[in-house]
Design a protein around this motif. Structure first.
Motif, PDB file in Angstrom:
ATOM      1  N   ARG A  35      42.534  52.162  42.779  1.00 26.35           N
ATOM      2  CA  ARG A  35      43.154  51.076  43.244  1.00 26.35           C
ATOM      3  C   ARG A  35      42.469  49.823  43.230  1.00 26.35           C
ATOM      4  NH1 ARG A  35      46.697  51.098  48.244  1.00 26.35           N
ATOM      5  NH2 ARG A  35      46.173  53.371  48.158  1.00 26.35           N
ATOM      6  N   THR A  36      42.630  48.700  42.779  1.00 30.26           N
ATOM      7  CA  THR A  36      41.978  47.321  42.581  1.00 30.26           C
ATOM      8  C   THR A  36      42.614  46.285  43.217  1.00 30.26           C
ATOM      9  OG1 THR A  36      41.381  48.574  40.369  1.00 30.26           O
ATOM     10  CG2 THR A  36      40.820  46.347  40.803  1.00 30.26           C
ATOM     11  N   VAL A  37      41.635  45.546  43.781  1.00 25.37           N
ATOM     12  CA  VAL A  37      42.434  44.093  44.472  1.00 25.37           C
ATOM     13  C   VAL A  37      41.951  43.083  43.446  1.00 25.37           C
ATOM     14  CG1 VAL A  37      41.863  42.521  46.246  1.00 25.37           C
ATOM     15  CG2 VAL A  37      41.803  44.958  46.825  1.00 25.37           C
ATOM     16  N   PHE A  38      43.011  42.341  42.913  1.00 26.73           N
ATOM     17  CA  PHE A  38      42.824  41.417  41.791  1.00 26.73           C
ATOM     18  C   PHE A  38      42.768  39.945  42.695  1.00 26.73           C
ATOM     19  CE2 PHE A  38      43.929  42.323  37.416  1.00 26.73           C
ATOM     20  CZ  PHE A  38      43.590  43.777  37.601  1.00 26.73           C
ATOM     21  N   SER A  39      41.840  38.888  42.348  1.00 36.57           N
ATOM     22  CA  SER A  39      41.746  37.616  42.925  1.00 36.57           C
ATOM     23  C   SER A  39      42.223  36.898  41.707  1.00 36.57           C
ATOM     24  CB  SER A  39      40.561  37.551  43.502  1.00 36.57           C
ATOM     25  OG  SER A  39      40.254  36.041  43.910  1.00 36.57           O
ATOM     26  N   ALA A  40      43.227  35.967  41.837  1.00 37.63           N
ATOM     27  CA  ALA A  40      43.522  34.806  40.690  1.00 37.63           C
ATOM     28  C   ALA A  40      43.247  33.401  41.900  1.00 37.63           C
ATOM     29  CB  ALA A  40      44.741  34.886  40.504  1.00 37.63           C
ATOM     30  N   ASP A  41      42.212  33.448  42.798  1.00 36.15           N
ATOM     31  CA  ASP A  41      41.874  32.479  43.469  1.00 36.15           C
ATOM     32  C   ASP A  41      40.554  31.845  43.389  1.00 36.15           C
ATOM     33  OD1 ASP A  41      42.700  30.885  46.257  1.00 36.15           O
ATOM     34  OD2 ASP A  41      40.750  31.554  46.937  1.00 36.15           O
ATOM     35  N   GLY A  42      40.266  30.639  43.214  1.00 36.78           N
ATOM     36  CA  GLY A  42      38.946  30.250  42.843  1.00 36.78           C
ATOM     37  C   GLY A  42      38.004  30.441  43.986  1.00 36.78           C
ATOM     38  N   GLU A  43      38.382  30.215  45.121  1.00 38.54           N
ATOM     39  CA  GLU A  43      37.783  30.177  46.406  1.00 38.54           C
ATOM     40  C   GLU A  43      37.173  31.530  46.413  1.00 38.54           C
ATOM     41  OE1 GLU A  43      37.432  29.158  51.034  1.00 38.54           O
ATOM     42  OE2 GLU A  43      39.332  28.697  49.893  1.00 38.54           O
ATOM     43  N   THR A  44      38.167  32.524  46.381  1.00 39.11           N
ATOM     44  CA  THR A  44      37.765  33.867  46.571  1.00 39.11           C
ATOM     45  C   THR A  44      36.825  34.421  45.736  1.00 39.11           C
ATOM     46  OG1 THR A  44      39.925  34.332  47.734  1.00 39.11           O
ATOM     47  CG2 THR A  44      38.888  36.063  46.824  1.00 39.11           C
ATOM     48  N   ASN A  45      37.068  34.038  44.293  1.00 37.87           N
ATOM     49  CA  ASN A  45      36.141  34.262  43.208  1.00 37.87           C
ATOM     50  C   ASN A  45      34.845  34.102  43.283  1.00 37.87           C
ATOM     51  OD1 ASN A  45      38.460  35.606  41.985  1.00 37.87           O
ATOM     52  ND2 ASN A  45      38.576  34.135  40.438  1.00 37.87           N
ATOM     53  N   ARG A  46      34.636  32.689  43.904  1.00 33.34           N
ATOM     54  CA  ARG A  46      33.336  32.270  44.147  1.00 33.34           C
ATOM     55  C   ARG A  46      32.676  33.081  45.187  1.00 33.34           C
ATOM     56  NH1 ARG A  46      36.162  27.485  43.393  1.00 33.34           N
ATOM     57  NH2 ARG A  46      36.360  26.969  45.472  1.00 33.34           N
ATOM     58  N   PHE A  47      33.293  33.278  46.315  1.00 30.60           N
ATOM     59  CA  PHE A  47      32.773  34.027  47.478  1.00 30.60           C
ATOM     60  C   PHE A  47      32.547  35.633  46.925  1.00 30.60           C
ATOM     61  CE2 PHE A  47      33.530  37.259  50.674  1.00 30.60           C
ATOM     62  CZ  PHE A  47      32.678  36.891  51.810  1.00 30.60           C
ATOM     63  N   ILE A  48      33.259  36.431  46.087  1.00 25.84           N
ATOM     64  CA  ILE A  48      32.874  37.561  45.460  1.00 25.84           C
ATOM     65  C   ILE A  48      31.605  37.230  44.569  1.00 25.84           C
ATOM     66  CG2 ILE A  48      33.421  39.556  44.117  1.00 25.84           C
ATOM     67  CD1 ILE A  48      36.299  38.735  45.076  1.00 25.84           C
TER      68      ILE A  48
END
Length: 476
Positions: free
Chosen positions: A85-98
């Motif tokens: 099970r994988t959470v995908f992020s296509a959001d720039g702000e979320t990617n930077r946070f991660i």
């Protein structure tokens, strides 16, 4: 009597199993009530949506799997691919946070096929203080000053040496791979092109082919070949490391990454040959395949956009004219390529050689009103952000002029971000710029046949981009 005992045991087992299942279900249900996961679908049991992901990328759309789910669930969604099970992020702000919370909330996590082939001591798999130390060492060895004072002359020389053999029809991606492998080998081990380096490159290509296979040699011939090739690569590199240690004892010193590793060896940390070889293998991964593919796609995008190619040619012809009789580029020449940097940025944005990176949550993490549970796999899609219309106008069109008006590209992360940002990002830019300079000032070209982009498992051209080249200038 025996039948009765068996019946009693069977009844006890059934009751116990039912009780366990009841409590597991109740615990899971209660956990789900408390934890608001990002929306999505986990598909079929075990395989999840893996088949949908693979089949989607056989189309000409660069991001079909994510596009469909973003439109349905939003920019952060849950799926189930490659057994997890994988959470995908296509959001720039979320990617930077991660990416910026590496080591605090998330840690790197790669598929078993890649982990086995790069080695347990590779930079990709290092964590904690050791990763910080080795990442810092790599960055210090590939900063602007080092490139200017030591590497630029080698980059320029090796690019020109390879272009000397170009005539008629060539497979651009294959030629680019030769260039980047020779550059990387020179910077890591001070080894110039030779029969040994070419044999090593061929073995290394087999290793890379195994990165996206099922990591079971019994089921995958490609993976079995990759494991065997990896063994031959490590044997060859072990011989080099051993010989260099003996040279060092005799007082011979070279200016390369291996020498820097030897210099950092001491105190509380002692690097054994196996660890050094794994580290070198991971740096070859970082510097070889991605840069060569970017070179190839830059040429393809320019060929498909004649106005951009014409402006780039004008910039480099001017630099060439100012050089006089000298052919080799100097640092001031590199710094006088403003439109080239626009082309480099746009190629990186549109090609997305690394479509994203995997991380794993090391604690429960709240993002965008959802909770990513501890242990969950997370995929930060850099490509989805780069191709998002909300981030870049006409995002799926090659438009290098857009970078003349972008001063703070907050959603532009072609080299990742945070503590694991690619340490060789400036080196890659210089290599690509030098390559474009000598290509454009020496040759004109046209596609030998139609070629298309493929987006899985990485971005590349279907036919290795065959072109026909003709000399523009003599003596380049």
């Amino acid at each position: 009597m025996i039948t009765m005992e068996l019946f009693s045991l069977s009844l006890l087992f059934t009751v116990s199993l039912s009780t366990i299942i009841f409590f597991l279900f109740r615990t899971t249900t209660a956990s789900r009530r408390k934890t608001r996961l990002p929306p999505g679908s986990i598909g079929l049991p075990l395989i999840g949506e893996t088949f949908q992901l693979i089949s989607a990328y056989k189309t000409e759309n660069p991001e079909p799997f994510i596009d469909a789910r973003v439109s349905k669930y939003g920019s952060v969604f849950t799926t189930h691919v490659f057994g997890e099970r994988t959470v995908f992020s296509a959001d720039g702000e979320t990617n930077r946070f991660i990416l910026q919370n590496e080591g605090r909330l998330f840690e790197s996590s790669y598929p078993g096929s890649i982990a086995n082939l790069v080695g347990k001591h590779s930079l990709l798999l290092m964590r904690g203080s050791l990763h910080r130390r080795m990442h810092s060492l790599t960055m210090s060895f590939a900063n602007s000053t080092i490139i200017k004072d030591h590497f630029l002359v080698d980059i320029d020389r090796l690019v020109r040496l390879n272009l000397d053999s170009w005539t008629g029809r060539i497979l651009l991606m294959e030629e680019a791979k030769k260039i980047t492998f020779e550059l990387t080998l020179k910077q890591l081990l001070s080894i110039d092109p030779c029969e040994w380096s070419e044999n090593l490159r061929k073995e290394y290509m087999l290793v890379i082919e195994g990165f996206f296979c099922i990591p079971l040699p019994f089921f995958s011939l490609t993976y079995r070949r990759a494991i065997q090739a990896r063994k031959r690569v490590t044997e060859a590199l072990n011989l080099v490391v051993g010989e260099r240690r003996r040279e060092r004892e005799r007082g011979v010193k070279k200016n390369d990454m291996l020498a820097a590793l030897f210099d950092s060896d001491g105190g509380d940390v002692v690097f054994h040959d196996e660890e050094i070889v794994d580290f070198l293998v991971s740096l070859l991964v970082a510097g070889y395949d991605t840069t060569s593919t970017t070179m190839t796609l830059a040429v393809k995008f320019l060929t498909d956009t004649p106005s951009a190619l014409a402006q780039l040619q004008e910039e480099h012809d001017k630099i060439r004219a100012n050089r006089g009789t000298s052919v080799a580029l100097e640092w001031d020449d590199y710094k006088s390529m403003p439109f080239t940097q626009c082309v480099v940025n746009e190629t990186l944005r549109l090609s997305n050689i690394i479509s994203g990176v995997f991380r794993r949550a090391i604690t429960d993490v709240k993002i965008k009103g959802y909770t990513i549970p501890k242990g969950s796999k997370v995929f930060t899609s850099l490509r989805a952000v780069h191709l998002g219309q909300e981030n870049f106008k006409d995002a799926r069109v090659f438009d290098p002029w857009r970078w003349q008006n972008i001063s703070d590209p907050i959603n532009f992360m072609p080299f990742g971000g945070g503590p694991r940002k690619c340490p060789g990002h400036e080196l890659a830019r210089v290599a690509l710029s030098v390559f474009l300079h000598h290509l454009i000032t020496r040759f004109s070209w046209k596609p030998a046949e139609e070629d298309k982009l493929v987006f899985f498992p990485t971005t590349r051209t279907q036919k290795r981009y065959p072109i026909i080249v003709e000399c523009r200038n003599v003596g380049g």
